[in-house]
Write an enzyme that holds these catalytic residues in place. Structure first.
Site, PDB file in Angstrom:
ATOM      1  N   ARG A   1       0.822  -1.216   0.000  1.00  0.00           N
ATOM      2  CA  ARG A   1       0.000   0.000   0.000  1.00  0.00           C
ATOM      3  C   ARG A   1       0.855   1.265   0.000  1.00  0.00           C
ATOM      4  O   ARG A   1       0.449   2.276  -0.576  1.00  0.00           O
ATOM      5  CB  ARG A   1      -0.948  -0.033   1.202  1.00  0.00           C
ATOM      6  CG  ARG A   1      -2.031  -1.064   0.992  1.00  0.00           C
ATOM      7  CD  ARG A   1      -2.843  -1.364   2.222  1.00  0.00           C
ATOM      8  NE  ARG A   1      -4.012  -2.158   1.848  1.00  0.00           N
ATOM      9  CZ  ARG A   1      -4.815  -2.760   2.700  1.00  0.00           C
ATOM     10  NH1 ARG A   1      -4.595  -2.663   3.998  1.00  0.00           N
ATOM     11  NH2 ARG A   1      -5.844  -3.467   2.276  1.00  0.00           N
TER      12      ARG A   1
ATOM     13  N   LYS B   1     -19.889 -18.128  -1.866  1.00  0.00           N
ATOM     14  CA  LYS B   1     -21.341 -18.027  -1.695  1.00  0.00           C
ATOM     15  C   LYS B   1     -22.007 -17.011  -2.598  1.00  0.00           C
ATOM     16  O   LYS B   1     -21.512 -15.895  -2.774  1.00  0.00           O
ATOM     17  CB  LYS B   1     -21.653 -17.642  -0.250  1.00  0.00           C
ATOM     18  CG  LYS B   1     -21.361 -18.758   0.733  1.00  0.00           C
ATOM     19  CD  LYS B   1     -21.739 -18.319   2.118  1.00  0.00           C
ATOM     20  CE  LYS B   1     -21.746 -19.507   3.077  1.00  0.00           C
ATOM     21  NZ  LYS B   1     -22.083 -19.069   4.431  1.00  0.00           N
TER      22      LYS B   1
ATOM     23  N   GLY C   1     -13.138  -4.207  -0.249  1.00  0.00           N
ATOM     24  CA  GLY C   1     -14.525  -3.752  -0.145  1.00  0.00           C
ATOM     25  C   GLY C   1     -14.908  -2.717  -1.192  1.00  0.00           C
ATOM     26  O   GLY C   1     -15.998  -2.779  -1.765  1.00  0.00           O
TER      27      GLY C   1
ATOM     28  N   GLY D   1      -9.897 -10.152  -2.354  1.00  0.00           N
ATOM     29  CA  GLY D   1      -8.789 -10.683  -1.558  1.00  0.00           C
ATOM     30  C   GLY D   1      -8.321 -12.041  -2.044  1.00  0.00           C
ATOM     31  O   GLY D   1      -7.127 -12.251  -2.314  1.00  0.00           O
TER      32      GLY D   1
HETATM   33  P1  ADP Z   1     -12.758 -12.887  -3.109  1.00  0.00           P
HETATM   34  O1  ADP Z   1     -12.061 -12.752  -1.777  1.00  0.00           O
HETATM   35  O2  ADP Z   1     -11.780 -12.825  -4.256  1.00  0.00           O
HETATM   36  O3  ADP Z   1     -13.901 -11.929  -3.278  1.00  0.00           O
HETATM   37  P2  ADP Z   1     -14.429 -15.030  -2.155  1.00  0.00           P
HETATM   38  O4  ADP Z   1     -14.030 -14.702  -0.750  1.00  0.00           O
HETATM   39  O5  ADP Z   1     -15.799 -14.705  -2.569  1.00  0.00           O
HETATM   40  O6  ADP Z   1     -13.380 -14.372  -3.187  1.00  0.00           O
HETATM   41  O7  ADP Z   1     -14.260 -16.585  -2.408  1.00  0.00           O
HETATM   42  C1  ADP Z   1     -13.088 -17.299  -2.187  1.00  0.00           C
HETATM   43  C2  ADP Z   1     -13.343 -18.600  -1.508  1.00  0.00           C
HETATM   44  O8  ADP Z   1     -14.257 -19.418  -2.219  1.00  0.00           O
HETATM   45  C3  ADP Z   1     -12.070 -19.410  -1.403  1.00  0.00           C
HETATM   46  O9  ADP Z   1     -11.736 -19.559  -0.047  1.00  0.00           O
HETATM   47  C4  ADP Z   1     -12.406 -20.742  -2.057  1.00  0.00           C
HETATM   48  O10 ADP Z   1     -11.850 -21.842  -1.388  1.00  0.00           O
HETATM   49  C5  ADP Z   1     -13.902 -20.765  -1.986  1.00  0.00           C
HETATM   50  N1  ADP Z   1     -14.479 -21.669  -2.980  1.00  0.00           N
HETATM   51  C6  ADP Z   1     -14.374 -21.602  -4.314  1.00  0.00           C
HETATM   52  N2  ADP Z   1     -14.991 -22.642  -4.908  1.00  0.00           N
HETATM   53  C7  ADP Z   1     -15.494 -23.408  -3.932  1.00  0.00           C
HETATM   54  C8  ADP Z   1     -16.257 -24.622  -3.914  1.00  0.00           C
HETATM   55  N3  ADP Z   1     -16.593 -25.250  -5.036  1.00  0.00           N
HETATM   56  N4  ADP Z   1     -16.605 -25.125  -2.706  1.00  0.00           N
HETATM   57  C9  ADP Z   1     -16.259 -24.471  -1.574  1.00  0.00           C
HETATM   58  N5  ADP Z   1     -15.558 -23.322  -1.532  1.00  0.00           N
HETATM   59  C10 ADP Z   1     -15.168 -22.794  -2.696  1.00  0.00           C
HETATM   60 MG    MG Z   2     -12.609 -13.484   0.182  1.00  0.00          MG
END
Ligand code: ADP
Ligand code: MG
Length: 399
Positions: free
Chosen positions: A38, A199, A380, A357
């Site tokens: 950063r 999710k 965020g 992240g």
């Molecule tokens: P970001 O931080 O880039 O916004 P997210 O936090 O939404 O991404 O999602 C990342 C998480 O999703 C990871 O920890 C990954 O392990 C999980 N993930 C991806 N595919 C699956 C799956 N099929 N089943 C369970 N968890 C998953």
């Molecule tokens: Mg995440």
């Protein structure tokens, strides 16, 4: 082309006092800064202003002290790291307004840099209190915001100051806004979006916004399971938000109505247990997932088809991994598609912007973070932008 002013428009700053809002919310362990990314991001803006003879006053928050002085969250702790990255001396000031800052401004030479205390020590920061805004502005001539990552907050130093002082975007803010603009606000079509992650519930607004904006929506990760289940696929014991089936249907309908093609995996990598290289690992069609299996990655056939989608696109915006990439071999689809996107970007046929992240971690893991057109570390703020929201800190610069 942009509606905000940048350092190119700032004119002669010699001897002027410039407040520069930066992101110094640095990760620390045992009193030491563990990652100075950063500061690196803020460096061009700080040095450009200092080298033009401005008196630079850095403003930043650290942690969540909630309006109290908390000694363990003083910005004095990061001064060493800031000095090291900048290669300059930085004076620490334990206030953000008032006579102490005034005195500092008096003794700071042209080109000098001072860092004011953690803005969140003052209750007025998060309340965007006009009195605090006025008090901070009283010691300065110009406001520069170089902290896109804090722009989704309407706080005194991220939004309020822009209304009372001549306001400009710093170089890192400018780069972020230009990249994001190219990716979604005025992109070259066809545009594809990859949305993955765990999710659907955490990215509902992202999905709703994107279906009206992009030509191809690639859904992967755990959230693809919710969509598959909504379409009647038995996803076994996969991570799945069954209660969101109607929402998933509505998103698919909205996509249809706006001519957005949704890509869901048709083959998947499954296993009975969530572990590295599990004995029960296999690849199958989405219609062949057993009741005791879970989907942990997009399959090889679908991954190849997704690469073909990227090949016909001019723009890509990516948030969320396609599988549980932290555990081998469920990183396979994410790594493969990331490398395809990187190669297309290098060839000049794709503008690729990614953020989030875990997404940044996944791209680094694939060794291609540096090959994307732009990778946002803003967390965020990046997600809120993907949701199509107006970021108050950005809007204030455009006013
Ligand atoms: P970001 O931080 O880039 O916004 P997210 O936090 O939404 O991404 O999602 C990342 C998480 O999703 C990871 O920890 C990954 O392990 C999980 N993930 C991806 N595919 C699956 C799956 N099929 N089943 C369970 N968890 C998953
Ligand atoms: Mg995440």
């Amino acid at each position: 082309m942009s509606a905000f002013k940048t350092l190119d428009d700032i004119g002669d700053v010699r001897g002027k006092v410039v407040l520069v809002r930066v992101d110094l919310n640095l990760p620390m362990q045992d009193g030491a800064v563990t990652d100075d990314t950063r500061v690196q991001a803020a460096k061009p803006t700080i040095l450009e202003l200092a080298d033009k003879g401005a008196k630079v006053l850095l403003l930043a928050h650290f942690g969540r002290p909630k309006g109290e002085r908390v000694s363990t969250q003083s910005l004095s702790m990061v001064i060493g790291a800031v000095e090291q990255v900048l290669g300059r001396e930085v004076m620490f000031v334990s206030e953000i307004a008032g006579p102490v800052v005034k005195q500092v401004v008096g003794i700071l030479p042209e080109g000098g840099i001072a860092c004011l205390e953690n803005t969140r020590f003052w209750k007025g920061e998060e309340k965007n209190d006009p009195e605090l805004v006025k008090a901070i502005a009283a010691n300065a001539d110009i406001y520069v915001n170089d902290a896109f990552s804090a722009a989704h907050r309407a706080h005194a130093t991220t939004e309020g100051l822009a209304h009372v002082l001549p306001a400009y975007a710093g170089r890192s803010m400018q780069a972020e806004l230009e990249a994001l603009g190219k990716a979604l606000d005025h992109p070259e079509h066809p545009v594809s979006a990859v949305v993955g992650g765990a999710k659907v519930s955490s990215k509902l607004d992202v999905l709703k916004h994107l279906v009206g904006k992009v030509d191809h929506l690639i859904i992967g990760g755990g959230m693809a399971n919710t969509f598959l289940a909504a379409r009647g696929v038995d996803v076994g014991k996969s991570l799945c938000e069954h209660d969101l089936a109607p929402t998933a249907e509505a998103i698919l309908d909205a996509a249809d109505a706006s001519g957005c093609t949704v890509h869901l995996p048709y083959d998947v990598v499954v296993s009975k247990e969530f572990a590295a290289n599990p004995p029960s690992l296999r690849t199958c069609n989405v219609h062949e997932v057993a009741a005791d299996e879970m989907i942990l990655d997009v399959g090889p056939a679908a991954t190849e088809a997704l690469a073909d989608v990227l090949k016909v696109c001019k723009t890509l915006v990516w948030n969320g991994p396609l599988g549980a990439f932290e555990t081998t071999p469920f990183d396979t689809a994410t790594v493969a598609l990331a490398r395809t996107a990187a190669a297309l970007t290098r060839e000049g046929s794709l503008v690729s912007v990614a953020g989030g992240g875990d997404t940044v971690a996944a791209l680094s893991h694939a060794g291609v973070a540096g090959d994307f057109t732009y990778v946002s570390t803003a967390g965020g703020a990046f997600l809120e932008w993907m949701e199509g929201r107006v970021l108050p800190g950005v809007a204030a610069l455009e006013a």
